[in-house]
Design an enzyme around this catalytic site. Structure first.
Site, PDB file in Angstrom:
ATOM      1  N   ALA A  20       0.852  -1.146   0.031  1.00 18.82           N
ATOM      2  CA  ALA A  20       0.178   0.149   0.049  1.00 18.82           C
ATOM      3  C   ALA A  20       0.947   1.394   0.109  1.00 18.82           C
ATOM      4  O   ALA A  20       1.917   1.290   0.828  1.00 18.82           O
ATOM      5  CB  ALA A  20      -1.106   0.076   1.266  1.00 18.82           C
ATOM      6  N   GLU A  62      -6.674  12.394  -1.655  1.00 20.71           N
ATOM      7  CA  GLU A  62      -6.774  11.356  -2.716  1.00 20.71           C
ATOM      8  C   GLU A  62      -8.350  11.511  -3.321  1.00 20.71           C
ATOM      9  O   GLU A  62      -9.371  12.283  -2.673  1.00 20.71           O
ATOM     10  CB  GLU A  62      -6.411  10.274  -2.110  1.00 20.71           C
ATOM     11  N   HIS A  76      -7.714  -0.043  -9.963  1.00 20.18           N
ATOM     12  CA  HIS A  76      -6.622   1.066  -9.666  1.00 20.18           C
ATOM     13  C   HIS A  76      -6.579   1.702 -11.027  1.00 20.18           C
ATOM     14  O   HIS A  76      -6.096   1.026 -12.030  1.00 20.18           O
ATOM     15  CB  HIS A  76      -5.696   0.876  -8.936  1.00 20.18           C
ATOM     16  N   ARG A 131     -12.527   6.378  -7.646  1.00 11.65           N
ATOM     17  CA  ARG A 131     -11.478   5.420  -8.654  1.00 11.65           C
ATOM     18  C   ARG A 131     -12.314   5.094  -9.477  1.00 11.65           C
ATOM     19  O   ARG A 131     -12.008   4.627 -10.560  1.00 11.65           O
ATOM     20  CB  ARG A 131     -10.974   4.275  -7.772  1.00 11.65           C
ATOM     21  N   HIS A 175      -7.311  -4.131  -8.121  1.00  8.27           N
ATOM     22  CA  HIS A 175      -6.578  -3.631  -7.129  1.00  8.27           C
ATOM     23  C   HIS A 175      -7.157  -3.820  -5.650  1.00  8.27           C
ATOM     24  O   HIS A 175      -6.467  -4.389  -4.809  1.00  8.27           O
ATOM     25  CB  HIS A 175      -6.532  -1.874  -7.397  1.00  8.27           C
ATOM     26  N   ARG A 191     -14.732   1.484  -2.938  1.00  9.28           N
ATOM     27  CA  ARG A 191     -13.913   1.959  -1.651  1.00  9.28           C
ATOM     28  C   ARG A 191     -13.402   3.289  -1.923  1.00  9.28           C
ATOM     29  O   ARG A 191     -12.669   3.500  -3.102  1.00  9.28           O
ATOM     30  CB  ARG A 191     -12.584   0.916  -1.536  1.00  9.28           C
TER      31      ARG A 191
END
Length: 531
Positions: free
Chosen positions: A48, A119, A235, A283, A342, A377
């Site tokens: 990570a 992020e 990802h 994402r 991912h 997520r």
């Protein structure tokens, strides 16, 4: 059986959730044993990069709060988060990070304050990090050292193959294989699965080699329920190398948080006008748009332009090293990127204390589905979930033992199990082609037929066989869930059902195995064989 061990709690896996649970269990006086397929310090957590998303009461952006973090998480989860679980887990985040720091983890910062970045999907700078972009490695180091100095035994290079039942049919431990393939039993009234994800279902992934869905298969065979398996997060920015397979280096989302932008092969901005957060959109949105733009331009990849970030090598040493290893200098040229499998947003259904529907079986981390992530997520919520739920699961085991809800049972020693396995390369090629970012009914059905035809029942005498059986079973479960969900939501995208359907599908697809080994949906449909 050629060997035997005993414990109050056996933890399967050495990532953040498993080691956090082991440390907390030791504090509570439980005899704890850890099983890992690799070395004790080699958990998936070490890969990570980004950080830990947490709102700490003493340091946060003006206007930021746990409630705002909850709102961002619910937004990213696209209507499938369990709001109670989200609130409880995020509210425990600051205390969990404090315990991690007390265990020796060192985060970036100056003058006593921790550095924070932002992020995708976050509306505030709340992601703390270590080593620039090596947060997972620092968390893994601190927890591994604490487990070692704490005297917690770890069975390295051992593979948990099958649940062991007691004479009353209840869970009584784990059948495992040692490094030479010799079977043995770990007797324990409580088993905690912390085995990580399922990235090895796909040809390209950011996951380590051990991410072969072992925990999901183990839980299904134990009688537990899995849900939301169709929500595999890809990802959007894995480093692209032509023709490469297996684990791909990750280009952390924090690079975009520091100002990098995505470009297509023509040099046009990919995310401009697509989402209000542009390059910091959730994402699923970014990955889907990159996939669409690559198809539109006929290129092999997209590009991440980070040339405007000052001191790139110092801020992102891991990314910089990966890029330079393939001849790319991110200080002077855009980074070639593609999407890669991912994170599994679904998994074994648990409550926020890690309890499954099977007495004595617990799960935490990526293998578990607590309801925190929903259909997608939120970035850097995963390490936080492992820290919080890992600790809570150990506390739940202690309470359940004290309350007599679980107890040591004499195991009925099983024969070496057998299960259907599929050639791994064929499975990965099939899942990548038909169960990746863009899915259709025809493709999913073709994938299921291919895996059905290719399955061969074999005894699980080796780690490779255990992994291949886990991948085969989990692939069938994922395909069944993806086929059932006739809409596009979060990280599940159906080209033949592009719209989101909140009337029919604001709910989870849940699956179990019946006593005959048939996979069936517990939310609605009758059984279907996976043999």
């Amino acid at each position: 059986m050629t060997w035997e061990a005993r414990a109050d709690l056996v933890v399967v896996g050495t990532g953040v959730a498993g080691l956090t649970a082991a440390l907390r269990a030791r504090e509570l006086g439980l005899r704890t044993l850890v099983i890992t397929k690799d070395a004790a310090a080699a958990g998936g957590t070490g890969w990570a990069q980004g950080g830990v998303a947490v709102v700490r009461p003493d340091e946060h952006d003006e206007g930021d709060s746990v409630q705002r973090h909850v709102t961002d998480t619910l937004t990213a989860g696209a209507g499938l988060c369990d709001e109670r679980a989200v609130r409880e887990i995020l509210a425990d985040g600051a205390a969990a990070v404090a315990r991690l720091r007390a265990a020796g983890a060192r985060f970036d910062g100056t003058g006593g304050a921790l550095a924070r970045t932002r992020e995708g999907g976050h509306t505030a700078f709340r992601v703390i990090h270590a080593g620039g972009d090596a947060t997972g490695a620092e968390v893994q180091r601190a927890l591994s050292e604490a487990v070692g100095t704490g005297g917690i035994p770890v069975l390295e290079r051992h593979c948990a193959a099958e649940p062991v039942r007691g004479d009353g049919g209840t869970l009584a431990g784990v059948l495992a294989l040692d490094p030479h393939g010799n079977p043995g039993v770990v007797r324990a009234p409580a088993v905690l699965l912390a085995t990580g994800g399922l990235g090895r279902l796909y040809a390209a992934t950011t996951n380590p080699e051990v991410a072969t869905a072992d925990g999901i298969a183990f839980a299904l065979r134990a009688g537990a329920t899995a849900a939301d398996l169709e929500f595999v997060q890809f990802h959007p920015t894995a480093l692209h190398v032509p023709g490469a397979r297996g684990r791909r280096p990750l280009v952390t989302e924090a690079v975009r948080g520091e100002g990098a932008v995505l470009l297509d092969a023509r040099g046009d901005r990919i995310m401009a006008g697509v989402h209000p957060l542009a390059d910091l959109a959730p994402r699923d949105v970014v990955a889907a748009e990159i996939d669409r733009r690559i198809a539109e331009t006929g290129a092999e990849c997209a590009y991440l332009d980070a040339t405007g970030i000052p001191e790139f090598a110092a801020r992102f040493p891991t990314v910089f090293g990966s890029c330079r290893a393939v001849g790319v200098d991110p200080r002077r040229e855009p980074i070639p990127v593609t999407s890669a499998a991912h994170y599994s947003c679904g998994g074994v259904v648990t409550d926020v204390d890690g309890r499954t529907g099977v007495a004595g079986l617990y799960a935490a981390g990526e293998v578990a589905r607590t309801g925190l992530h929903g259909a997608n997520r939120l970035a850097s919520n995963s390490l936080l979930e492992g820290l919080v739920v890992g600790g809570r699961a150990a506390e739940a085991v202690a309470r359940d033992l004290r309350g007599g809800l679980i107890a040591a049972r004499r195991p009925v020693l099983p024969p070496v199990p057998a299960a259907a396995v599929v050639d791994r390369e064929l499975l990965q090629r099939t899942m990548t082609a038909h169960a990746g970012i863009g899915r259709t009914a025809d493709g999913l059905a073709a994938a299921r037929a291919t895996l059905d035809k290719a399955g061969i029942v074999r005894p699980l005498r080796t780690r490779e066989a255990v992994e291949d059986a886990a991948l085969a079973l989990t692939a069938q479960a994922l395909l069944a869930a993806a086929e059932a969900r006739t809409e596009s939501r979060g990280s599940h995208r159906r080209r033949d059902h592009p719209a989101r359907d909140d009337v029919r599908w604001r709910r989870s697809v849940a699956l179990r195995l019946d006593v005959s080994g048939w996979l069936f949906r517990t939310d609605r449909e009758p059984p279907r064989s996976v043999a």
